[in-house]
Write a protein that holds these residues in place. Structure first.
Motif, PDB file in Angstrom:
ATOM      1  N   GLU A 128      -4.826  -3.125   1.954  1.00 39.15           N
ATOM      2  CA  GLU A 128      -3.777  -3.834   2.697  1.00 39.15           C
ATOM      3  C   GLU A 128      -4.243  -5.236   3.064  1.00 39.15           C
ATOM      4  O   GLU A 128      -3.474  -6.198   2.979  1.00 39.15           O
ATOM      5  N   ARG A 129      -5.515  -5.369   3.469  1.00 39.74           N
ATOM      6  CA  ARG A 129      -6.067  -6.672   3.820  1.00 39.74           C
ATOM      7  C   ARG A 129      -5.927  -7.653   2.669  1.00 39.74           C
ATOM      8  O   ARG A 129      -5.424  -8.773   2.834  1.00 39.74           O
ATOM      9  N   HIS A 131      -3.967  -7.470   0.136  1.00 40.90           N
ATOM     10  CA  HIS A 131      -2.550  -7.695  -0.145  1.00 40.90           C
ATOM     11  C   HIS A 131      -1.964  -8.717   0.828  1.00 40.90           C
ATOM     12  O   HIS A 131      -1.231  -9.637   0.422  1.00 40.90           O
ATOM     13  N   LEU A 132      -2.280  -8.588   2.118  1.00 39.37           N
ATOM     14  CA  LEU A 132      -1.730  -9.496   3.122  1.00 39.37           C
ATOM     15  C   LEU A 132      -2.235 -10.925   2.923  1.00 39.37           C
ATOM     16  O   LEU A 132      -1.478 -11.884   3.053  1.00 39.37           O
ATOM     17  N   LEU A 133      -3.502 -11.066   2.612  1.00 42.49           N
ATOM     18  CA  LEU A 133      -4.040 -12.404   2.351  1.00 42.49           C
ATOM     19  C   LEU A 133      -3.317 -13.054   1.181  1.00 42.49           C
ATOM     20  O   LEU A 133      -3.043 -14.270   1.193  1.00 42.49           O
ATOM     21  N   GLU A 134      -2.967 -12.256   0.187  1.00 37.72           N
ATOM     22  CA  GLU A 134      -2.246 -12.769  -0.978  1.00 37.72           C
ATOM     23  C   GLU A 134      -0.812 -13.120  -0.605  1.00 37.72           C
ATOM     24  O   GLU A 134      -0.315 -14.212  -0.934  1.00 37.72           O
ATOM     25  N   VAL A 135      -0.124 -12.220   0.095  1.00 37.85           N
ATOM     26  CA  VAL A 135       1.275 -12.442   0.471  1.00 37.85           C
ATOM     27  C   VAL A 135       1.419 -13.691   1.340  1.00 37.85           C
ATOM     28  O   VAL A 135       2.369 -14.466   1.186  1.00 37.85           O
ATOM     29  N   GLY A 165      -1.607  -2.386   9.391  1.00 37.57           N
ATOM     30  CA  GLY A 165      -1.271  -1.041   9.834  1.00 37.57           C
ATOM     31  C   GLY A 165       0.203  -0.820  10.104  1.00 37.57           C
ATOM     32  O   GLY A 165       0.600   0.247  10.568  1.00 37.57           O
ATOM     33  N   LYS A 166       1.034  -1.836   9.830  1.00 38.38           N
ATOM     34  CA  LYS A 166       2.483  -1.756  10.005  1.00 38.38           C
ATOM     35  C   LYS A 166       2.885  -1.241  11.389  1.00 38.38           C
ATOM     36  O   LYS A 166       3.376  -0.129  11.546  1.00 38.38           O
TER      37      LYS A 166
END
Length: 273
Positions: A128-129, A131-135, A165-166
């Motif tokens: 997730e980390r 992914h978030l850095l990319e998004v 963690g949504k």
């Protein structure tokens, strides 16, 4: 204008907040009924003193209402014990401050901020980390510390940490106030992408751009909910005593504070006398 069938990330029901000052009682919020749908950006607007900050503090479980209910992630958080409230804040709520630097730890890299956020929320966040850095467009800055990032990058990192963690709801206090217009638009576009991944946001703002890019807008005035806008429609709010809050700007049509009200063909007609 809430969709009655839309799942709620959070809600306020008859919320009253009174502060006690040397000069007496301050009624910050006066019977607020509002819904914050899942996977939606809700902007909260109003002049200074309208109650925006008080409402956000209640949603973030920082304060308790004097009366009424605040529900976050399906749980009534209004009267929880301190330990349970701390747990809700840590696991179910993200918070973003106005100043980008206030959201970050100076000696941690961007990647480490997300690792710490994942640990606090009790999730394994490596995939997730990344992914978030990319998004959020900061994957190439993952090893950088806050002072090496621009203001816009810092605020995007703050939102990335807030959504690890949504959580049920991310609360943001004037997140574009310290940014130039280009950085503000880039930030709001990333917030929209996070919304598309199922995150709900409650954003206090004076920024017309943030309001434009939100899905819904709640207008507060003198501690009351004045109007609600969604899908290019604005609805006035009717309280439990059948008093109606006119939409923003409509008050100038009634300088004498009087109106003619008539029932016509199943509707209500309101006009200056």
């Amino acid at each position: 204008m809430s969709d009655p069938g839309a799942p709620e990330a959070a809600a306020c029901r008859g919320v009253v907040k009174i502060y006690w000052a040397a000069t007496g009682e301050v009624h910050a919020l006066k019977g607020i009924d509002a819904s914050f749908p899942e996977a939606a950006i809700t902007a909260v607007v109003g002049p200074s003193g309208s109650g925006k900050s008080s409402l956000l503090r209640l949603l973030a479980c920082i304060d308790r209402p004097t009366a009424g209910q605040v529900v976050v992630g399906g749980e009534d958080v209004s009267s929880l014990r301190p330990r349970r409230r701390r747990r809700i804040r840590r696991r179910r709520i993200g918070y973003v401050f106005q100043r980008p630097a206030d959201n970050l730890v100076p000696f941690l890299s961007a990647r480490q901020h997300l690792e710490v956020a994942a640990k606090l929320r009790g999730v394994k966040g490596r995939r997730e980390r990344d992914h978030l850095l990319e998004v959020l467009g900061i994957a190439n800055r993952a090893s950088h510390r806050p002072h090496q990032l621009s203001g816009g990058e810092q605020q995007r990192l703050a939102f990335a940490a807030a959504v690890v963690g949504k959580p049920a709801l991310v609360v943001a206090d004037e997140p574009t106030a310290e940014l130039d217009s280009d950085s503000a638009r880039a930030l709001m576009e990333t917030v929209r992408r996070l919304r598309d991944e199922g995150i709900a946001f409650a954003i206090s703002t004076h920024d017309p751009l943030a309001v434009e890019m939100a899905d819904r807008t709640l207008y507060l005035r003198h501690g009351a909910l004045e109007a609600e806008t969604a899908q290019d429609r604005t609805l006035a709010v009717i309280d439990d005593s059948n008093r109606i809050q006119l939409p923003p700007g409509a008050g100038r049509l009634f300088p004498d504070r009087r109106a003619v009200v008539e029932l016509q063909d199943g509707g209500v007609w309101i006009a200056p006398p």
